[in-house]
Design an enzyme around this catalytic site. Structure first.
Site, PDB file in Angstrom:
ATOM      1  N   ASP A 188      62.361  48.539  68.788  1.00 54.53           N
ATOM      2  CA  ASP A 188      62.891  47.182  69.010  1.00 54.53           C
ATOM      3  C   ASP A 188      62.118  46.507  70.154  1.00 54.53           C
ATOM      4  OD1 ASP A 188      65.320  45.208  68.791  1.00 54.53           O
ATOM      5  OD2 ASP A 188      65.228  45.719  70.917  1.00 54.53           O
ATOM      6  N   LYS A 209      59.481  43.134  70.232  1.00 51.98           N
ATOM      7  CA  LYS A 209      59.659  42.014  71.168  1.00 51.98           C
ATOM      8  C   LYS A 209      58.448  41.869  72.079  1.00 51.98           C
ATOM      9  CE  LYS A 209      64.694  42.591  71.218  1.00 51.98           C
ATOM     10  NZ  LYS A 209      65.772  43.304  71.888  1.00 51.98           N
TER      11      LYS A 209
END
Ligand code: HSE
Length: 423
Positions: A201, A205
């Site tokens: 994750d 980002k």
């Protein structure tokens, strides 16, 4: 008053939050921006699902074309997550002349050039502030507030679930497994928490954040990644005794040889501004050559915080006379990435508690030009002892080679963890 008609793809946590914000703050948005946002259709999987949002059932549909083919809808907000069908729907919307707002870091980081090119060639906008750090307007700050700067480094805590887990281990001595279970019970971690705890994750980002910060495309495959599953309360306790706090950091820097980008558990001094970011909060610490150090802090997830960024993007898009494009994507400017980066390191070994062990380890470290800053042996048990080293700055590649050799020493029972330290 400018009336803008919006369609939603998805009405889960974030979509529902965005819908509620639009209703709740209708007057403020109208007064401040002169915009009335009308959500006309909302794509859902199940019309009968009980939802927390105030979104009325009458505007829900299970057919994507009710959103994508409606000529009155000029902005499509995408909340589906994952790559497909999001990619297909976003492309369809852009090619139909609709601006797209998305919170979806996976589709953006994986298909960004394709989506940006489609937006630019159709003269419509692609907005994605919610895709990184939820409610913190970090991408907007890069685009609209920090343009005067050359950004030289960024370090961020951009995953709330892992920061919650690490805070629980540090504060309460909880095991990794129990802290993860608690994060799941609180609805922070997904039932399958792999994306969060593996650091993936954060990689998604960081790819978006660092590309915008450094004006060149940094693909997800180029980012080194290490998750938090191997972290134990011992590491956090030993680090604390050295004045260090452990965080899962996204790090990207401009160096003389190129851009480095990596995600891993990292020790930082207790006095570092990021050390005080606790629980599920996020923060991004940037250095620009004009502004100097700047830190943005807030909630990185959740219906209303992430919805706040989505609605802000809808307002920005509806107010824009022309849309902004990331020219590094349109011009295919790729990052010159360097796989070699330097850091200080924390090393925890389990060794036989006998003469000569330290000398053997020190010999290997010295052969790789690695200088020891400190070494502490903690309580021995059953003839073995935890040995913690802090070493001065060294390349990650030299560190890895030295560790591989140390692991082969018969007196070394385990290399428990090798963790970068950012000062
Ligand atoms: N799962 C993420 C986090 C939020 O824990 O921060 C969505 O990106």
């Amino acid at each position: 008053m400018h009336r803008v008609t919006v369609g939603f793809l998805g009405c889960g946590n974030v979509g529902g939050g965005a819908y509620d914000i639009i209703q709740r703050n209708r007057e403020e948005i109208a007064l401040r921006d002169g915009i009335e946002i009308v959500v006309k259709r909302v794509l859902v999987r199940d019309l009968n699902k009980v939802r927390r949002s105030s979104c009325p059932r009458e505007i829900m549909t299970t057919s994507a074309s009710d959103v994508l083919d409606d000529p009155e809808i000029s902005i499509v907000a995408e909340f589906l997550g994952g790559i497909e069908p999001s990619r297909t729907y976003i492309l369809k919307a852009l090619n139909a002349g609709k601006t797209v707002v998305t919170a979806n870091k996976a589709v953006l980081s994986s298909c960004w050039s394709e989506l940006e090119t489609a937006a630019a060639s159709n003269g419509v906008g692609l907005y994605y502030d919610a895709s990184v750090a939820g409610g913190i307007p970090v991408l907007k700050n890069l685009d609209y507030c920090l343009q005067a700067n050359r950004i030289d480094s960024l370090v961020g805590i951009i995953n709330g679930t892992t920061n919650f887990i690490l805070t629980k281990i540090a504060d309460e001595g909880m095991s990794y497994e129990n802290a993860l279970k608690l994060a799941q019970e609180k609805g922070l971690a997904e039932a399958d928490p792999t994306m969060d705890v593996s650091g993936m994750d954060v990689v998604y980002k960081l790819s978006i954040l660092a590309s915008l910060a450094f004006d060149c495309h940094i693909p997800i495959e180029a980012i080194y990644r290490q998750g938090i599953a191997a972290i134990t309360p011992d590491d956090i306790r030993f680090g604390a005794s050295l004045g260090l706090t452990l965080k899962l950091l996204a790090v990207a820097k401009r160096t003389q040889t190129g851009i480095e980008a990596h995600v891993h558990p990292t020790f930082i001094p207790d006095t570092h501004p990021l050390a005080g970011i606790r629980g599920a909060f996020n923060a991004v610490f940037l250095n620009g050559n004009a502004v100097g150090d700047i830190m943005l802090y807030g909630k990185g997830a959740g219906a209303l915080p992430t919805g706040s960024s989505v609605v802000s993007d809808i307002i920005t898009a509806a107010s824009a006379k022309t849309h902004r494009y990331s020219s590094f994507l349109l011009k295919d400017v790729r990052a010159k990435l360097t796989e070699e980066w330097e850091s200080c390191f924390y090393i925890r070994l389990t060794v036989c508690d006998e003469p000569g062990v330290l000398a053997s380890i020190a010999t290997i470290l010295s052969r790789y030009g690695i200088s020891v800053a400190s070494c502490v042996q903690h309580n021995a048990n059953d003839g073995t002892a935890p040995l913690v080293f802090l070493v001065h700055r060294v390349s990650n590649i030299a560190m890895r080679s030295a560790i591989d050799e140390i692991a082969r020493l018969p007196e070394v029972k385990a290399v428990n963890n090798t963790i970068p330290v950012e000062y």
